[in-house]
Design an enzyme around this catalytic site. Structure first.
Site, PDB file in Angstrom:
ATOM      1  N   ALA A 273       0.853  -1.196   0.000  1.00  0.00           N
ATOM      2  CA  ALA A 273       0.000   0.000   0.000  1.00  0.00           C
ATOM      3  C   ALA A 273       0.884   1.239   0.000  1.00  0.00           C
ATOM      4  O   ALA A 273       2.041   1.185   0.393  1.00  0.00           O
ATOM      5  CB  ALA A 273      -0.893  -0.018   1.228  1.00  0.00           C
ATOM      6  N   CYS A 281       2.512   2.672 -17.906  1.00  0.00           N
ATOM      7  CA  CYS A 281       1.783   1.442 -18.255  1.00  0.00           C
ATOM      8  C   CYS A 281       0.470   1.261 -17.490  1.00  0.00           C
ATOM      9  O   CYS A 281      -0.592   1.277 -18.089  1.00  0.00           O
ATOM     10  CB  CYS A 281       2.690   0.239 -18.031  1.00  0.00           C
ATOM     11  SG  CYS A 281       4.209   0.359 -18.982  1.00  0.00           S
TER      12      CYS A 281
END
Ligand code: UGA
Length: 451
Positions: A273, A281
């Site tokens: 996280a 991308c």
């Protein structure tokens, strides 16, 4: 009589194209690298990639010197001699999130003019499912019998050489199966030479290697690529969602994911996280997949949620910091990390840049620093944000610092020294990569994401 070695052209010299061209040349093939950008070509001719990529320069220098790799801006002579043509051009996104395929079709049309009969056209660029079919139709209108292969790329920026030499899978998608084994043999030649190439690149590879070759249909190959990226993005947004709950309940997301990820069915990777994903991308592949699914009347709600959650993360972190500082107005803050991840100079869709811009908008006086991406980020930063040339300059007399990229120079920085250099003591670990106790021991107040 020995079989003649094939000649190869690679169209596009970005991360994917240049890595492919260099490794095929290192494997012994004659390779032409085509690009329209003269500045890029000038750097390549001197044996220098125009972006930061671990291990690429020594290889590039070697294949330029021995003339296995010839950079050129013209399709004319090289494509007509080539048995294999790799398309590695960019697929940026349109303002509506769909993929902009103008470079893909321009490259295919231009190549078709020059390709010899029986050549194989290999698509490495990430394209929406159905693109290959359209290009094949275009090729079929000519009498040249060009074979089309979808061969999506899985390498990561920053570790492109290592990823290619140490691949998990090579996917070769074709509707007629014709040139599949020939394309596989190009990769097998690279694989056979992987240790020698790694040595020249000064990279360490594990001795054993279990990469797999998959032969699939053309449309499946196209979808495999975007599905893989979408799933990795989904893991990140999932971790970020649980991190928000951990924040509210006094749990620690790193502890949670270490244990959840220890289940082999789940795996620990991409469950970190933090400030969310960025780069050239994931953001565009997620929006491109949503848009291409919508074209087929499929509502990919799950991916819309992934994208929305990701978008909230820099703002979420700014809010957490604001709660500690009472107000951001007039506060001096440093954002360390403008590259979208460590090991690259790429600042496209960078969460660090986004966070710096949010902090500035909320009234803070913002100074940023990145060991490789200062230059590339400059145009993305809001007016009035300063860019420092050293960490020391960035952190000097700040009320708070935000670590947004996991560069080793940040991870190794002496925390006690940092505490002395700062005016305030708020330390925001936007990637959850620091030891909380060590930061606190240095006299700093630690904030993570879900910790
Ligand atoms: C990604 C894929 O990992 C490659 O397999 C793929 O070939 C490539 O896209 C592509 O389509 O060309 P890349 O964008 O270079 O590679 O970078 P990643 O290492 O995947 O990281 C993407 C972003 O996710 C970074 O901003 C990174 O910091 C973030 N991330 C990653 C997280 O926030 N949490 C994680 O747990 C992992």
């Amino acid at each position: 009589m020995a079989k003649k070695q094939p000649t190869i052209s690679v169209i596009g010299t970005g991360f994917v194209g240049l890595t492919t061209a260099v490794l095929l040349a290192e494997a012994g093939y004659q390779v032409y690298a085509i690009d329209i950008d003269e500045e890029r070509l000038a750097a390549i001719k001197q044996g220098r990639a125009f972006f930061y990529e671990a291990g690429i320069n020594p290889l590039l220098k070697h294949v330029i010197e021995n003339k296995r790799l010839i950079p050129t801006s013209s399709y004319v002579n090289c494509i007509s001699q080539s048995d294999f043509i790799f398309s590695c051009v960019g697929t940026p996104d349109n303002p509506d999130g769909s993929s902009n395929l103008s470079y893909i079709f321009a490259a295919a049309k231009e190549a078709l003019v020059h390709m010899k009969t029986g050549a194989v056209y290999i698509q490495k660029s990430t394209v929406p499912v159905g693109t290959g079919e359209k290009i094949e139709q275009l090729f079929n209108k000519s009498k040249k019998r060009i074979d089309y292969i979808s061969n999506p790329e899985f390498l990561r920026e920053g570790t492109a050489i290592e990823d290619t030499l140490n691949f998990d899978r090579v996917v070769i998608g074709s509707e007629n199966g014709k040139s599949v084994d020939e394309v596989i043999s190009l990769y097998k030649t690279i694989e056979k030479n992987r240790q020698a190439i790694a040595k020249r690149a000064k990279l360490k590879l594990p001795a054993g290697h279990k990469g797999e070759y998959f032969k699939t249909g053309r449309n499946s190959a196209e979808l495999i690529k975007v599905t893989a990226n979408a799933f990795l993005a989904l893991k990140i947004s999932f971790a970020n969602s649980i991190a928000k709950l951990a924040d509210k309940t006094g749990a620690d997301i790193n502890e949670i994911m270490d244990v959840v990820g220890a289940d082999r069915r789940i795996g620990r990777a991409f469950l970190n996280a933090g400030r969310g994903y960025g780069g050239g991308c994931f953001p565009k592949d997620v929006s491109g997949l949503i848009s291409s699914a919508a074209d087929h009347n499929v509502d990919l709600q799950i991916m819309t949620a992934v994208s929305d959650i990701n978008f909230t993360m820099p703002g979420y972190i700014a809010k957490k910091a604001q709660a500690e500082l009472e107000s951001l107005t007039g506060k001096r803050v440093a954002v360390l990390g403008l590259a979208f991840k460590a090991g690259t100079s790429d600042a496209r869709r960078s969460p660090g840049v986004m966070l710096a811009n949010i902090l500035k908008r909320q009234g803070a006086s913002v100074i940023t620093y990145d060991p490789a991406a200062n230059h590339e980020a400059e145009n993305e930063l809001r007016i009035g944000i300063d860019v420092a040339q050293t960490i020391e300059e960035a952190v000097n007399k700040t009320d708070a610092i935000f670590i947004t990229t996991e560069w080793p120079v940040f991870l190794r920085y002496d925390l006690k020294k940092l505490a002395k250099q700062m005016k305030g003591n708020l330390f925001v670990d936007a990637m959850n990569v620091f030891n909380k106790a060590a930061v606190q021991k240095a006299g700093l107040q630690y904030i993570g994401v879900g910790r």
